[in-house]
Design a protein around this motif. Structure first.
Motif, PDB file in Angstrom:
ATOM      1  N   ASP A 231       0.826  -1.211   0.000  1.00 40.70           N
ATOM      2  CA  ASP A 231       0.000   0.000   0.000  1.00 40.70           C
ATOM      3  C   ASP A 231       0.860   1.262   0.000  1.00 40.70           C
ATOM      4  OD1 ASP A 231      -2.286  -1.451  -0.078  1.00 40.70           O
ATOM      5  OD2 ASP A 231      -2.975  -0.964   1.947  1.00 40.70           O
ATOM      6  N   ALA A 232       1.954   1.242   0.775  1.00 41.84           N
ATOM      7  CA  ALA A 232       2.813   2.421   0.862  1.00 41.84           C
ATOM      8  C   ALA A 232       3.448   2.743  -0.490  1.00 41.84           C
ATOM      9  CB  ALA A 232       3.894   2.204   1.919  1.00 41.84           C
ATOM     10  N   VAL A 233       3.965   1.716  -1.167  1.00 38.25           N
ATOM     11  CA  VAL A 233       4.595   1.951  -2.463  1.00 38.25           C
ATOM     12  C   VAL A 233       3.554   2.370  -3.498  1.00 38.25           C
ATOM     13  CG1 VAL A 233       5.950   0.927  -4.333  1.00 38.25           C
ATOM     14  CG2 VAL A 233       6.471   0.363  -1.955  1.00 38.25           C
ATOM     15  N   ASP A 234       2.389   1.737  -3.474  1.00 37.14           N
ATOM     16  CA  ASP A 234       1.339   2.097  -4.433  1.00 37.14           C
ATOM     17  C   ASP A 234       0.823   3.511  -4.191  1.00 37.14           C
ATOM     18  OD1 ASP A 234       1.400  -0.199  -5.933  1.00 37.14           O
ATOM     19  OD2 ASP A 234      -0.051  -1.253  -4.695  1.00 37.14           O
ATOM     20  N   LEU A 235       0.801   3.945  -2.936  1.00 41.09           N
ATOM     21  CA  LEU A 235       0.427   5.329  -2.648  1.00 41.09           C
ATOM     22  C   LEU A 235       1.441   6.287  -3.268  1.00 41.09           C
ATOM     23  CD1 LEU A 235      -1.297   7.476  -1.236  1.00 41.09           C
ATOM     24  CD2 LEU A 235       0.072   7.091   0.841  1.00 41.09           C
ATOM     25  N   ALA A 236       2.731   5.933  -3.161  1.00 37.19           N
ATOM     26  CA  ALA A 236       3.764   6.765  -3.794  1.00 37.19           C
ATOM     27  C   ALA A 236       3.567   6.810  -5.302  1.00 37.19           C
ATOM     28  CB  ALA A 236       5.152   6.218  -3.451  1.00 37.19           C
ATOM     29  N   LEU A 237       3.196   5.684  -5.901  1.00 41.14           N
ATOM     30  CA  LEU A 237       2.936   5.662  -7.342  1.00 41.14           C
ATOM     31  C   LEU A 237       1.768   6.567  -7.704  1.00 41.14           C
ATOM     32  CD1 LEU A 237       3.344   1.858  -8.179  1.00 41.14           C
ATOM     33  CD2 LEU A 237       4.922   3.718  -8.733  1.00 41.14           C
ATOM     34  N   ALA A 238       0.705   6.510  -6.901  1.00 44.73           N
ATOM     35  CA  ALA A 238      -0.456   7.358  -7.168  1.00 44.73           C
ATOM     36  C   ALA A 238      -0.082   8.840  -7.091  1.00 44.73           C
ATOM     37  CB  ALA A 238      -1.577   7.035  -6.175  1.00 44.73           C
ATOM     38  N   VAL A 239       0.729   9.198  -6.109  1.00 46.81           N
ATOM     39  CA  VAL A 239       1.172  10.591  -5.971  1.00 46.81           C
ATOM     40  C   VAL A 239       1.983  11.011  -7.197  1.00 46.81           C
ATOM     41  CG1 VAL A 239       2.670  12.138  -4.656  1.00 46.81           C
ATOM     42  CG2 VAL A 239       1.118  10.588  -3.454  1.00 46.81           C
ATOM     43  N   LEU A 240       2.861  10.133  -7.668  1.00 48.07           N
ATOM     44  CA  LEU A 240       3.687  10.457  -8.827  1.00 48.07           C
ATOM     45  C   LEU A 240       2.848  10.579 -10.099  1.00 48.07           C
ATOM     46  CD1 LEU A 240       6.801   8.219  -8.117  1.00 48.07           C
ATOM     47  CD2 LEU A 240       6.669  10.706  -7.991  1.00 48.07           C
ATOM     48  N   VAL A 241       1.840   9.715 -10.256  1.00 51.02           N
ATOM     49  CA  VAL A 241       0.949   9.811 -11.413  1.00 51.02           C
ATOM     50  C   VAL A 241       0.227  11.159 -11.400  1.00 51.02           C
ATOM     51  CG1 VAL A 241      -1.139   8.898 -12.494  1.00 51.02           C
ATOM     52  CG2 VAL A 241       0.625   7.324 -11.691  1.00 51.02           C
ATOM     53  N   CYS A 242      -0.285  11.540 -10.241  1.00 47.95           N
ATOM     54  CA  CYS A 242      -1.001  12.817 -10.140  1.00 47.95           C
ATOM     55  C   CYS A 242      -0.054  14.004 -10.320  1.00 47.95           C
ATOM     56  CB  CYS A 242      -1.712  12.905  -8.793  1.00 47.95           C
ATOM     57  SG  CYS A 242      -3.072  11.716  -8.599  1.00 47.95           S
ATOM     58  N   ALA A 243       1.166  13.873  -9.805  1.00 48.73           N
ATOM     59  CA  ALA A 243       2.142  14.956  -9.969  1.00 48.73           C
ATOM     60  C   ALA A 243       2.483  15.148 -11.442  1.00 48.73           C
ATOM     61  CB  ALA A 243       3.399  14.645  -9.163  1.00 48.73           C
ATOM     62  N   ARG A 244       2.603  14.052 -12.183  1.00 50.52           N
ATOM     63  CA  ARG A 244       2.864  14.160 -13.620  1.00 50.52           C
ATOM     64  C   ARG A 244       1.700  14.871 -14.311  1.00 50.52           C
ATOM     65  NH1 ARG A 244       5.837  11.422 -17.473  1.00 50.52           N
ATOM     66  NH2 ARG A 244       6.630   9.947 -15.934  1.00 50.52           N
ATOM     67  N   TRP A 245       0.484  14.495 -13.953  1.00 49.02           N
ATOM     68  CA  TRP A 245      -0.694  15.148 -14.542  1.00 49.02           C
ATOM     69  C   TRP A 245      -0.684  16.644 -14.226  1.00 49.02           C
ATOM     70  CZ3 TRP A 245      -4.478  17.614 -11.597  1.00 49.02           C
ATOM     71  CH2 TRP A 245      -5.573  18.112 -12.341  1.00 49.02           C
ATOM     72  N   TYR A 246      -0.339  16.997 -12.989  1.00 48.27           N
ATOM     73  CA  TYR A 246      -0.326  18.415 -12.610  1.00 48.27           C
ATOM     74  C   TYR A 246       0.714  19.177 -13.413  1.00 48.27           C
ATOM     75  CZ  TYR A 246       0.589  22.626  -9.930  1.00 48.27           C
ATOM     76  OH  TYR A 246       0.794  23.928  -9.570  1.00 48.27           O
ATOM     77  N   ARG A 247       1.908  18.611 -13.544  1.00 45.78           N
ATOM     78  CA  ARG A 247       2.965  19.310 -14.272  1.00 45.78           C
ATOM     79  C   ARG A 247       2.594  19.528 -15.726  1.00 45.78           C
ATOM     80  NH1 ARG A 247       6.395  15.648 -11.497  1.00 45.78           N
ATOM     81  NH2 ARG A 247       6.660  14.448 -13.430  1.00 45.78           N
ATOM     82  N   ARG A 248       1.862  18.578 -16.305  1.00 46.13           N
ATOM     83  CA  ARG A 248       1.515  18.677 -17.718  1.00 46.13           C
ATOM     84  C   ARG A 248       0.325  19.586 -17.986  1.00 46.13           C
ATOM     85  NH1 ARG A 248       5.916  17.546 -20.469  1.00 46.13           N
ATOM     86  NH2 ARG A 248       6.863  15.608 -19.774  1.00 46.13           N
ATOM     87  N   THR A 249      -0.452  19.902 -16.957  1.00 54.33           N
ATOM     88  CA  THR A 249      -1.673  20.674 -17.180  1.00 54.33           C
ATOM     89  C   THR A 249      -1.670  22.025 -16.502  1.00 54.33           C
ATOM     90  OG1 THR A 249      -2.751  19.610 -15.268  1.00 54.33           O
ATOM     91  CG2 THR A 249      -3.066  18.594 -17.433  1.00 54.33           C
ATOM     92  N   ARG A 250      -0.681  22.311 -15.643  1.00 52.08           N
ATOM     93  CA  ARG A 250      -0.694  23.594 -14.949  1.00 52.08           C
ATOM     94  C   ARG A 250      -0.425  24.732 -15.937  1.00 52.08           C
ATOM     95  NH1 ARG A 250       4.943  23.209 -11.497  1.00 52.08           N
ATOM     96  NH2 ARG A 250       6.359  23.076 -13.288  1.00 52.08           N
ATOM     97  N   PRO A 251      -0.919  25.926 -15.645  1.00 49.05           N
ATOM     98  CA  PRO A 251      -0.702  27.070 -16.533  1.00 49.05           C
ATOM     99  C   PRO A 251       0.767  27.433 -16.616  1.00 49.05           C
ATOM    100  CG  PRO A 251      -2.478  27.502 -14.971  1.00 49.05           C
ATOM    101  CD  PRO A 251      -1.799  26.247 -14.523  1.00 49.05           C
TER     102      PRO A 251
END
Length: 275
Positions: A231-251
């Protein structure tokens, strides 16, 4: 648990150590070659690659390996290191990108053609990568395969190699900085991650429920390590997936500097598409 005779050579430990040394030396050679070609390489990526190699080899050699021969808890700690945490660090080391920077133009084009091949397009489909990763774990822990691996050293090496490589593939598909034939959207990746996490957790709960005999507490602790460590590693993966999405979509203009903005500038085609 592992029942190899203590007088025998531990094939898995030897192979793991040799592969780890070669991986570190090969990566270092590529870094030097890339720099000789005028292409700098981030020190942070080199560090996470080395740490990933160390964690992987720690799972199959040394004190943890010795403890795993008699302790299910230690065995599951090795599983989390080898199949989840080490792959995450190795993926963040971006070895394919480094290889592309180190190769000459002609060799780089051949590598790109390989990366765009149909087999790799299939393997890098998130559902396929998840099936190879979590499905492989169900095969190992839900059948007599693990017991056979304790008897036949070559099979044990193959099982551990699959755990590491399947974990690497799944992690690379989700959060890898290296180029892929295609990369699915954030929602698609998160759905696959949640389903994979659920399958992993169900397996851990099944192992907990089936624990019994004189090693009951050890088996239950091992299942808990698998459950919460995963669960801990998968949570880190989820954070990284969302961080990638944020970097690609932020103004544009939001961030820590123009150089970072240039590195993260949205592309006109889907991220990860080669060539």
């Amino acid at each position: 648990m592992n029942h190899h005779d203590g007088t025998e050579v531990d094939v898995l430990a030897v192979v793991g150590a040799v592969v780890a040394v070669l991986a570190v030396l090969g990566y270092a050679a590529l870094v030097v070659r890339a720099r000789d070609r005028g292409r700098a390489w981030p020190v942070a990526r080199s560090v996470v690659w080395v740490v990933g190699c160390l964690l992987a080899v720690a799972a199959v050699t040394g004190p943890l390996r010795h403890a795993a021969m008699t302790s299910w808890t230690a065995h599951m700690a090795g599983h989390v290191l080898l199949g989840m945490l080490a792959p995450l660090l190795l993926v963040l080391g971006a070895p394919v990108t480094l290889l592309l920077r180190a190769l000459a133009a002609a060799s780089g084009r051949r590598l790109v053609r390989l990366l765009r091949s149909r087999p790799l397009r299939v393997l890098t489909e998130p559902a396929v990568a998840a099936l190879l990763d979590v499905g492989g774990l169900w095969l190992v822990y839900g059948t007599p395969l693990l017991g056979l691996a304790h008897v036949y050293p070559a099979l044990e090496v193959l099982v551990h190699a699959h755990v590491l490589l399947a974990g690497y593939l799944f992690t690379a598909v989700l959060v890898g900085p290296d180029p892929l034939p295609h990369r699915r959207g954030t929602r698609h990746l998160l759905v696959v991650l949640v389903l994979a996490l659920a399958a992993h957790d169900v397996l851990a709960k099944r192992l907990y429920a089936l624990a019994g005999g004189p090693d009951l507490l050890d088996e239950q602790r091992g299942a808990l390590v698998m459950y919460y460590g995963g669960d801990a590693v998968d949570l880190a993966l989820a954070v990284l997936v969302c961080a990638r999405w944020y970097r690609r979509t932020r103004p544009r203009g939001v961030g820590s500097g123009q150089r970072q903005l240039d590195l993260e500038r949205p592309r006109t085609r889907p991220e990860g598409v080669l060539g």
